[in-house]
Design a protein around this motif. Sequence first.
Motif, PDB file in Angstrom:
ATOM      1  N   ASP A  95      54.379  -2.951  50.255  1.00 16.50           N
ATOM      2  CA  ASP A  95      55.376  -3.314  51.262  1.00 16.50           C
ATOM      3  C   ASP A  95      54.631  -4.147  52.289  1.00 16.50           C
ATOM      4  N   ASN A  96      54.801  -5.455  52.201  1.00 17.72           N
ATOM      5  CA  ASN A  96      54.042  -6.351  53.085  1.00 17.72           C
ATOM      6  C   ASN A  96      54.434  -6.175  54.549  1.00 17.72           C
ATOM      7  N   ALA A  97      55.672  -5.837  54.798  1.00 23.75           N
ATOM      8  CA  ALA A  97      56.123  -5.654  56.176  1.00 23.75           C
ATOM      9  C   ALA A  97      55.438  -4.455  56.835  1.00 23.75           C
ATOM     10  N   LYS A  98      55.060  -3.475  56.017  1.00 29.15           N
ATOM     11  CA  LYS A  98      54.415  -2.276  56.535  1.00 29.15           C
ATOM     12  C   LYS A  98      52.916  -2.258  56.270  1.00 29.15           C
ATOM     13  N   ASN A  99      52.395  -3.316  55.657  1.00 27.65           N
ATOM     14  CA  ASN A  99      50.972  -3.360  55.304  1.00 27.65           C
ATOM     15  C   ASN A  99      50.555  -2.115  54.514  1.00 27.65           C
ATOM     16  N   THR A 100      51.387  -1.747  53.562  1.00 27.29           N
ATOM     17  CA  THR A 100      51.198  -0.489  52.840  1.00 27.29           C
ATOM     18  C   THR A 100      51.253  -0.734  51.334  1.00 27.29           C
ATOM     19  N   VAL A 101      50.382  -0.021  50.632  1.00 20.96           N
ATOM     20  CA  VAL A 101      50.385  -0.046  49.173  1.00 20.96           C
ATOM     21  C   VAL A 101      50.633   1.373  48.680  1.00 20.96           C
ATOM     22  N   TYR A 102      51.380   1.479  47.600  1.00 19.68           N
ATOM     23  CA  TYR A 102      51.757   2.776  47.041  1.00 19.68           C
ATOM     24  C   TYR A 102      51.262   2.890  45.599  1.00 19.68           C
ATOM     25  N   LEU A 103      51.073   4.114  45.170  1.00 21.16           N
ATOM     26  CA  LEU A 103      50.770   4.370  43.771  1.00 21.16           C
ATOM     27  C   LEU A 103      51.620   5.555  43.321  1.00 21.16           C
ATOM     28  N   GLN A 104      52.624   5.281  42.527  1.00 19.80           N
ATOM     29  CA  GLN A 104      53.458   6.323  41.949  1.00 19.80           C
ATOM     30  C   GLN A 104      52.835   6.755  40.635  1.00 19.80           C
ATOM     31  N   MET A 105      52.505   8.031  40.543  1.00 20.47           N
ATOM     32  CA  MET A 105      51.810   8.546  39.362  1.00 20.47           C
ATOM     33  C   MET A 105      52.703   9.569  38.675  1.00 20.47           C
ATOM     34  N   ASN A 106      53.127   9.250  37.470  1.00 23.89           N
ATOM     35  CA  ASN A 106      53.982  10.132  36.688  1.00 23.89           C
ATOM     36  C   ASN A 106      53.239  10.607  35.436  1.00 23.89           C
ATOM     37  N   SER A 107      53.764  11.645  34.835  1.00 20.12           N
ATOM     38  CA  SER A 107      53.179  12.194  33.603  1.00 20.12           C
ATOM     39  C   SER A 107      51.678  12.393  33.751  1.00 20.12           C
ATOM     40  N   LEU A 108      51.297  13.008  34.842  1.00 20.90           N
ATOM     41  CA  LEU A 108      49.875  13.183  35.143  1.00 20.90           C
ATOM     42  C   LEU A 108      49.186  14.068  34.123  1.00 20.90           C
ATOM     43  N   LYS A 109      47.925  13.732  33.867  1.00 22.04           N
ATOM     44  CA  LYS A 109      47.101  14.456  32.904  1.00 22.04           C
ATOM     45  C   LYS A 109      45.873  15.020  33.614  1.00 22.04           C
ATOM     46  N   PRO A 110      45.275  16.075  33.074  1.00 24.65           N
ATOM     47  CA  PRO A 110      44.052  16.605  33.700  1.00 24.65           C
ATOM     48  C   PRO A 110      42.965  15.549  33.875  1.00 24.65           C
ATOM     49  N   GLU A 111      42.894  14.595  32.968  1.00 28.28           N
ATOM     50  CA  GLU A 111      41.872  13.548  33.082  1.00 28.28           C
ATOM     51  C   GLU A 111      42.151  12.559  34.204  1.00 28.28           C
ATOM     52  N   ASP A 112      43.303  12.666  34.849  1.00 24.97           N
ATOM     53  CA  ASP A 112      43.583  11.849  36.036  1.00 24.97           C
ATOM     54  C   ASP A 112      42.966  12.464  37.296  1.00 24.97           C
ATOM     55  N   THR A 113      42.415  13.649  37.186  1.00 29.24           N
ATOM     56  CA  THR A 113      41.804  14.310  38.334  1.00 29.24           C
ATOM     57  C   THR A 113      40.642  13.482  38.865  1.00 29.24           C
ATOM     58  N   ALA A 114      40.708  13.160  40.154  1.00 31.31           N
ATOM     59  CA  ALA A 114      39.697  12.305  40.776  1.00 31.31           C
ATOM     60  C   ALA A 114      40.026  12.170  42.263  1.00 31.31           C
ATOM     61  N   VAL A 115      39.100  11.569  42.981  1.00 27.56           N
ATOM     62  CA  VAL A 115      39.401  11.107  44.337  1.00 27.56           C
ATOM     63  C   VAL A 115      39.897   9.675  44.220  1.00 27.56           C
ATOM     64  N   TYR A 116      41.051   9.419  44.800  1.00 23.70           N
ATOM     65  CA  TYR A 116      41.670   8.098  44.723  1.00 23.70           C
ATOM     66  C   TYR A 116      41.451   7.354  46.039  1.00 23.70           C
ATOM     67  N   TYR A 117      41.027   6.105  45.912  1.00 20.02           N
ATOM     68  CA  TYR A 117      40.732   5.267  47.069  1.00 20.02           C
ATOM     69  C   TYR A 117      41.584   4.003  47.019  1.00 20.02           C
ATOM     70  N   CYS A 118      42.119   3.606  48.147  1.00 21.67           N
ATOM     71  CA  CYS A 118      42.759   2.297  48.207  1.00 21.67           C
ATOM     72  C   CYS A 118      41.721   1.287  48.719  1.00 21.67           C
ATOM     73  N   ASN A 119      41.901   0.068  48.299  1.00 23.00           N
ATOM     74  CA  ASN A 119      41.036  -1.034  48.708  1.00 23.00           C
ATOM     75  C   ASN A 119      41.913  -2.230  49.044  1.00 23.00           C
ATOM     76  N   ILE A 120      41.751  -2.738  50.226  1.00 23.30           N
ATOM     77  CA  ILE A 120      42.581  -3.854  50.668  1.00 23.30           C
ATOM     78  C   ILE A 120      41.675  -4.967  51.156  1.00 23.30           C
ATOM     79  N   ASN A 121      41.924  -6.161  50.657  1.00 22.10           N
ATOM     80  CA  ASN A 121      41.179  -7.342  51.079  1.00 22.10           C
ATOM     81  C   ASN A 121      42.041  -8.149  52.030  1.00 22.10           C
ATOM     82  N   LEU A 122      41.517  -8.390  53.229  1.00 22.77           N
ATOM     83  CA  LEU A 122      42.349  -9.005  54.250  1.00 22.77           C
ATOM     84  C   LEU A 122      41.522  -9.815  55.226  1.00 22.77           C
ATOM     85  N   ILE A 123      42.254 -10.610  56.002  1.00 15.55           N
ATOM     86  CA  ILE A 123      41.660 -11.381  57.088  1.00 15.55           C
ATOM     87  C   ILE A 123      42.181 -10.800  58.392  1.00 15.55           C
TER      88      ILE A 123
END
Length: 121
Positions: A72-100
């Motif tokens: 959502d560019n108006a909110k400067n926000t990125v989302y990650l919808q995760m469905n059908s999660l599996k045990p192998e998805d277990t992790a620490v999730y980090y967002c990374n944004i490249n900006l000026i």
Amino acid sequence: QVQLVESGGGLVQAGGSLRLSCAASGSIIRINSMDWYRQAPGKQRELVAAVPSGDRTNYADAVKGRFTVSRDNAKNTVYLQMNSLKPEDTAVYYCNINLISLGDARLNSYWGQGTQVTVSS
């Protein structure tokens, strides 16, 4: 100063869903790419999903068809919808944004603080 704040992690059973959010704030002039990475214990950080700009998206093979990244560019926000999660998805999730940002003409990379996602079997 630019800050990224993540939210939405937690504990979920296999097959469940979670939605992560990452909001950027500060003196932002322009945002380029917005990405999600994850790092499981003992493993290297890996790219999960990316939304470089507009409607284009890229996904790691392991999450294709299950995860959806959006921005959502108006909110400067990125989302990650995760469905059908599996045990192998277990992790620490980090967002990374490249900006000026104001006062710096360079494109800089910023990281969120990380949010734990744990999927139980």
